[in-house]
Scaffold this motif. Structure first.
Motif, PDB file in Angstrom:
ATOM      1  N   ASN A  45       0.832  -1.220   0.000  1.00 64.57           N
ATOM      2  CA  ASN A  45       0.000   0.000   0.000  1.00 64.57           C
ATOM      3  C   ASN A  45       0.860   1.260   0.000  1.00 64.57           C
ATOM      4  OD1 ASN A  45      -2.617  -1.140   0.045  1.00 64.57           O
ATOM      5  ND2 ASN A  45      -2.257  -1.733   2.174  1.00 64.57           N
ATOM      6  N   THR A  46       1.991   1.178  -0.655  1.00 63.50           N
ATOM      7  CA  THR A  46       2.923   2.308  -0.678  1.00 63.50           C
ATOM      8  C   THR A  46       3.305   2.606  -2.125  1.00 63.50           C
ATOM      9  OG1 THR A  46       3.792   1.611   1.461  1.00 63.50           O
ATOM     10  CG2 THR A  46       5.187   3.104   0.167  1.00 63.50           C
ATOM     11  N   SER A  47       3.174   3.866  -2.502  1.00 67.14           N
ATOM     12  CA  SER A  47       3.532   4.248  -3.881  1.00 67.14           C
ATOM     13  C   SER A  47       4.797   5.077  -3.880  1.00 67.14           C
ATOM     14  CB  SER A  47       2.432   5.104  -4.505  1.00 67.14           C
ATOM     15  OG  SER A  47       1.252   4.366  -4.560  1.00 67.14           O
ATOM     16  N   VAL A  48       5.631   4.830  -4.875  1.00 67.38           N
ATOM     17  CA  VAL A  48       6.774   5.716  -5.074  1.00 67.38           C
ATOM     18  C   VAL A  48       6.284   6.824  -5.994  1.00 67.38           C
ATOM     19  CG1 VAL A  48       9.098   5.928  -6.013  1.00 67.38           C
ATOM     20  CG2 VAL A  48       8.453   3.885  -4.734  1.00 67.38           C
ATOM     21  N   LEU A  49       6.331   8.041  -5.493  1.00 70.47           N
ATOM     22  CA  LEU A  49       5.766   9.168  -6.245  1.00 70.47           C
ATOM     23  C   LEU A  49       6.804   9.869  -7.105  1.00 70.47           C
ATOM     24  CD1 LEU A  49       3.693  10.872  -3.408  1.00 70.47           C
ATOM     25  CD2 LEU A  49       2.900   9.247  -5.110  1.00 70.47           C
ATOM     26  N   GLY A  50       8.049   9.874  -6.624  1.00 70.65           N
ATOM     27  CA  GLY A  50       9.056  10.644  -7.350  1.00 70.65           C
ATOM     28  C   GLY A  50      10.440  10.064  -7.175  1.00 70.65           C
ATOM     29  N   ILE A 108       4.690   7.440  -0.524  1.00 67.87           N
ATOM     30  CA  ILE A 108       3.532   7.711   0.317  1.00 67.87           C
ATOM     31  C   ILE A 108       2.967   6.374   0.801  1.00 67.87           C
ATOM     32  CG2 ILE A 108       1.905   8.029  -1.637  1.00 67.87           C
ATOM     33  CD1 ILE A 108       0.821  10.344   0.395  1.00 67.87           C
ATOM     34  N   ILE A 109       2.872   6.250   2.128  1.00 70.52           N
ATOM     35  CA  ILE A 109       2.438   4.990   2.733  1.00 70.52           C
ATOM     36  C   ILE A 109       0.964   5.119   3.122  1.00 70.52           C
ATOM     37  CG2 ILE A 109       2.877   3.317   4.589  1.00 70.52           C
ATOM     38  CD1 ILE A 109       5.724   4.613   4.815  1.00 70.52           C
ATOM     39  N   GLU A 110       0.154   4.157   2.680  1.00 70.09           N
ATOM     40  CA  GLU A 110      -1.283   4.115   3.015  1.00 70.09           C
ATOM     41  C   GLU A 110      -1.977   5.445   2.719  1.00 70.09           C
ATOM     42  OE1 GLU A 110      -2.790   1.427   4.822  1.00 70.09           O
ATOM     43  OE2 GLU A 110      -1.005   0.240   5.306  1.00 70.09           O
ATOM     44  N   GLU A 111      -1.530   6.153   1.722  1.00 69.88           N
ATOM     45  CA  GLU A 111      -2.093   7.448   1.319  1.00 69.88           C
ATOM     46  C   GLU A 111      -2.043   8.500   2.418  1.00 69.88           C
ATOM     47  OE1 GLU A 111      -5.895   7.071  -0.583  1.00 69.88           O
ATOM     48  OE2 GLU A 111      -5.142   5.572  -1.988  1.00 69.88           O
ATOM     49  N   LYS A 112      -1.214   8.295   3.459  1.00 72.25           N
ATOM     50  CA  LYS A 112      -1.181   9.235   4.585  1.00 72.25           C
ATOM     51  C   LYS A 112       0.237   9.743   4.856  1.00 72.25           C
ATOM     52  CE  LYS A 112      -2.992   6.431   7.832  1.00 72.25           C
ATOM     53  NZ  LYS A 112      -3.843   5.294   7.456  1.00 72.25           N
ATOM     54  N   THR A 113       1.159   8.787   5.025  1.00 70.01           N
ATOM     55  CA  THR A 113       2.479   9.161   5.515  1.00 70.01           C
ATOM     56  C   THR A 113       3.466   9.332   4.356  1.00 70.01           C
ATOM     57  OG1 THR A 113       1.954   7.724   7.344  1.00 70.01           O
ATOM     58  CG2 THR A 113       4.218   8.539   7.248  1.00 70.01           C
ATOM     59  N   TYR A 114       4.079  10.502   4.337  1.00 67.97           N
ATOM     60  CA  TYR A 114       4.981  10.828   3.226  1.00 67.97           C
ATOM     61  C   TYR A 114       6.418  10.729   3.734  1.00 67.97           C
ATOM     62  CZ  TYR A 114       6.917  13.927  -0.382  1.00 67.97           C
ATOM     63  OH  TYR A 114       7.653  14.470  -1.408  1.00 67.97           O
ATOM     64  N   ILE A 115       7.254   9.944   3.079  1.00 68.59           N
ATOM     65  CA  ILE A 115       8.648   9.833   3.526  1.00 68.59           C
ATOM     66  C   ILE A 115       9.629   9.981   2.346  1.00 68.59           C
ATOM     67  CG2 ILE A 115       8.203   8.368   5.563  1.00 68.59           C
ATOM     68  CD1 ILE A 115       9.169   5.965   3.875  1.00 68.59           C
ATOM     69  N   LYS A 116      10.875  10.285   2.713  1.00 64.14           N
ATOM     70  CA  LYS A 116      11.926  10.368   1.686  1.00 64.14           C
ATOM     71  C   LYS A 116      12.965   9.291   1.973  1.00 64.14           C
ATOM     72  CE  LYS A 116      11.784  15.353   1.056  1.00 64.14           C
ATOM     73  NZ  LYS A 116      12.576  16.568   1.304  1.00 64.14           N
ATOM     74  N   VAL A 117      13.387   8.620   0.922  1.00 63.86           N
ATOM     75  CA  VAL A 117      14.365   7.536   1.075  1.00 63.86           C
ATOM     76  C   VAL A 117      15.528   7.797   0.131  1.00 63.86           C
ATOM     77  CG1 VAL A 117      14.711   5.045   0.841  1.00 63.86           C
ATOM     78  CG2 VAL A 117      12.499   5.907   1.581  1.00 63.86           C
ATOM     79  N   LYS A 118      16.747   7.566   0.651  1.00 66.88           N
ATOM     80  CA  LYS A 118      17.914   7.706  -0.231  1.00 66.88           C
ATOM     81  C   LYS A 118      18.682   6.378  -0.246  1.00 66.88           C
ATOM     82  CE  LYS A 118      21.530  10.784  -1.605  1.00 66.88           C
ATOM     83  NZ  LYS A 118      22.254  11.995  -1.426  1.00 66.88           N
ATOM     84  N   PRO A 119      18.403   5.552  -1.277  1.00 69.52           N
ATOM     85  CA  PRO A 119      19.128   4.280  -1.352  1.00 69.52           C
ATOM     86  C   PRO A 119      20.454   4.451  -2.099  1.00 69.52           C
ATOM     87  CG  PRO A 119      17.462   4.365  -3.069  1.00 69.52           C
ATOM     88  CD  PRO A 119      17.415   5.699  -2.363  1.00 69.52           C
ATOM     89  N   LYS A 120      21.351   3.472  -1.893  1.00 67.51           N
ATOM     90  CA  LYS A 120      22.603   3.506  -2.677  1.00 67.51           C
ATOM     91  C   LYS A 120      22.312   3.127  -4.126  1.00 67.51           C
ATOM     92  CE  LYS A 120      25.595   2.469   1.226  1.00 67.51           C
ATOM     93  NZ  LYS A 120      25.831   1.342   2.109  1.00 67.51           N
ATOM     94  N   GLY A 121      21.248   2.364  -4.322  1.00 71.07           N
ATOM     95  CA  GLY A 121      20.867   1.984  -5.683  1.00 71.07           C
ATOM     96  C   GLY A 121      19.422   1.494  -5.698  1.00 71.07           C
ATOM     97  N   ALA A 122      18.843   1.410  -6.903  1.00 70.85           N
ATOM     98  CA  ALA A 122      17.433   0.999  -6.983  1.00 70.85           C
ATOM     99  C   ALA A 122      17.193   0.093  -8.182  1.00 70.85           C
ATOM    100  CB  ALA A 122      16.542   2.239  -7.091  1.00 70.85           C
ATOM    101  N   VAL A 123      16.206  -0.778  -8.028  1.00 70.70           N
ATOM    102  CA  VAL A 123      15.708  -1.551  -9.170  1.00 70.70           C
ATOM    103  C   VAL A 123      14.276  -1.080  -9.410  1.00 70.70           C
ATOM    104  CG1 VAL A 123      15.146  -3.832 -10.088  1.00 70.70           C
ATOM    105  CG2 VAL A 123      17.131  -3.563  -8.576  1.00 70.70           C
ATOM    106  N   ILE A 124      14.026  -0.562 -10.591  1.00 76.27           N
ATOM    107  CA  ILE A 124      12.676  -0.114 -10.944  1.00 76.27           C
ATOM    108  C   ILE A 124      12.005  -1.280 -11.677  1.00 76.27           C
ATOM    109  CG2 ILE A 124      11.292   1.648 -12.137  1.00 76.27           C
ATOM    110  CD1 ILE A 124      13.093   2.850  -9.943  1.00 76.27           C
ATOM    111  N   ALA A 125      10.928  -1.796 -11.061  1.00 79.44           N
ATOM    112  CA  ALA A 125      10.232  -2.964 -11.622  1.00 79.44           C
ATOM    113  C   ALA A 125       8.728  -2.693 -11.570  1.00 79.44           C
ATOM    114  CB  ALA A 125      10.596  -4.213 -10.827  1.00 79.44           C
ATOM    115  N   THR A 126       8.353  -1.593 -12.224  1.00 79.39           N
ATOM    116  CA  THR A 126       6.977  -1.100 -12.089  1.00 79.39           C
ATOM    117  C   THR A 126       5.989  -1.760 -13.052  1.00 79.39           C
ATOM    118  OG1 THR A 126       7.811   0.751 -13.404  1.00 79.39           O
ATOM    119  CG2 THR A 126       7.453   1.165 -11.074  1.00 79.39           C
TER     120      THR A 126
END
Ligand SMILES: Cc1cc2nc3c(=O)[nH]c(=O)nc-3n(C[C@H](O)[C@H](O)[C@H](O)COP(=O)(O)OP(=O)(O)OC[C@H]3O[C@@H](n4cnc5c(N)ncnc54)[C@H](O)[C@@H]3O)c2cc1C
Length: 355
Positions: free
Chosen positions: A78-83, A93-111
């Motif tokens: 129930n979490t969307s990556v917005l940007g 955005i988690i459960e359409e309520k909580t907005y957080i920022k994450v900085k990973p060393k790397g990412a896999v985009i599998a949308t």
């Protein structure tokens, strides 16, 4: 700002395999999916997969996610990556309520991918569905879309969904296909044909009939230039028109981040340029599954593994090339045969494999 090793966006077959691989290599991984259940398209695939045991042959699609080891992965449903921004920050955005920022060393985009639609008169009437929506209604929610269906598209998805409709007691009046041949595997078309459903190649839909909902459909024959042949119209009395006319990659995050993109018709539209390890033009962003080109769940899982291993090599500086080579052999095997010819052409265009 939360700093982690790796972020995987999308919990379909590609994403869960990427996340599992990254965690197995000792990295702190977050797997994010906008739905309440992991699996992406697999959550509606009630049929048994075929192929080899390594690719879950004999296992129902819905059961595959439970077979992947995610115990060391932090799963955010129930979490969307917005940007996805230039400084390497992702907004969630988690459960359409909580907005957080994450900085990973790397990412896999599998949308994954979204369904394509067709322009025709009446295509906005209730009763016109995408095949994915019909699968979700039937196989996830237990609801029939209607009683009499016309299927547009004789690729694997159109054929599989037609068969699932028949199994659920729905009448499928015909499967129509614009091309001059059936696109899906013989095994799927044979099941539909055995149920006496006509599969009409060189045919298209002209309009949906009805005032407030679908009451019928008018189809017509196409000539070799894809033009409608005069006086070839036929009308079917149906309450549902199901469109299965292809998928297009969900690539918004990649565009936003500035990844180099290429239009490759055979892969479903705009796909990211990448090397054979699935690394995009942006450092430490990898892709896997349908977002990198429309294929199948089995290859999405292997691509997830490749992307996971390659990103783990980048982050840890260790060598996992032998495992990657093994995954490449698996992908080659999955991409053999006449039905994958188009796909191989697409991959060659993007410079990933030799045709
Ligand atoms: C109707 C249909 C039937 C199919 N039947 C078969 C079949 O029988 N056999 C087969 O092998 N293949 C089948 N396929 C193809 C197969 O399902 C796909 O190739 C495979 O699921 C691709 O996996 P993926 O992980 O790339 O994407 P997906 O399975 O599409 O998963 C992507 C996930 O990412 C999530 N997501 C997207 N954007 C975001 C975001 N910004 N934030 C968070 N989450 C996000 C999506 O909601 C989704 O859960 C079918 C596909 C469809 C559409």
């Amino acid at each position: 700002m939360i700093e982690i090793d790796a972020l995987v966006v999308g919990g379909g077959p590609a994403g869960i395999c990427a996340a599992s691989t990254l965690a197995e290599k000792g990295l702190e991984v977050w797997l994010v999916d906008e739905n309440d259940q992991l699996g992406g398209q697999l959550v509606k695939q009630t049929h048994k997969f075929f192929g080899s045991k390594e690719h879950y042959a004999g296992v129902r699609g819905i059961d595959i996610p439970q077979k992947v080891d995610l115990c060391k992965v932090k799963v955010l449903s129930n979490t969307s990556v917005l940007g996805c921004y230039k400084d390497g920050v992702y907004t969630l955005i988690i459960e359409e309520k909580t907005y957080i920022k994450v900085k990973p060393k790397g990412a896999v985009i599998a949308t994954g991918a979204q369904e394509k639609f067709l322009p025709f008169e009446g295509n906005d009437l209730p009763g016109v569905y995408g095949a994915g929506a019909v699968q979700t209604l039937m196989n996830k929610e237990g609801i029939l879309p209607g009683k009499k269906v016309l299927m547009i598209g004789a690729g694997n998805i159109g054929l599989i969904v037609s068969y699932q409709l028949l199994q659920a007691g729905v009448e499928v009046v015909a499967v129509i296909e614009g091309a001059d041949r059936i696109g899906g595997y013989w095994v799927h078309s044979a099941k539909v044909a055995r149920a006496s459903v006509p599969i009409l190649t060189n045919h298209t839909i002209l309009k949906a009939v009805g005032k407030s909902e679908v009451e019928g459909a008018v189809i017509a024959k196409l000539n070799s230039n894809w033009e409608v042949e005069p006086n070839s119209e036929q009308t079917f009395e149906v309450d549902t028109i199901c469109l299965s006319v292809g998928l297009a990659p969900i690539n918004d995050l990649l565009w936003q981040r500035g990844c180099q993109m290429q239009y490759v018709k055979e892969l479903g539209g705009y796909v990211p340029s990448r090397n054979k390890f699935l690394k995009t033009s942006v450092d430490n962003i990898y892709v896997a599954g349908d977002v990198s080109g429309i294929e199948e769940a089995s290859s999405a899982m292997v691509e997830g593994k490749v992307a996971g291993l390659a990103l783990a090599m980048d982050i840890k500086g260790e060598n996992f090339e032998m495992e990657i080579e093994q995954a490449f052999r698996s992908l080659k095997w999955l991409r053999e045969g006449e039905t994958a010819l188009n796909l191989r052409k697409g991959l060659e265009k993007i410079g990933v494999i030799e045709c």
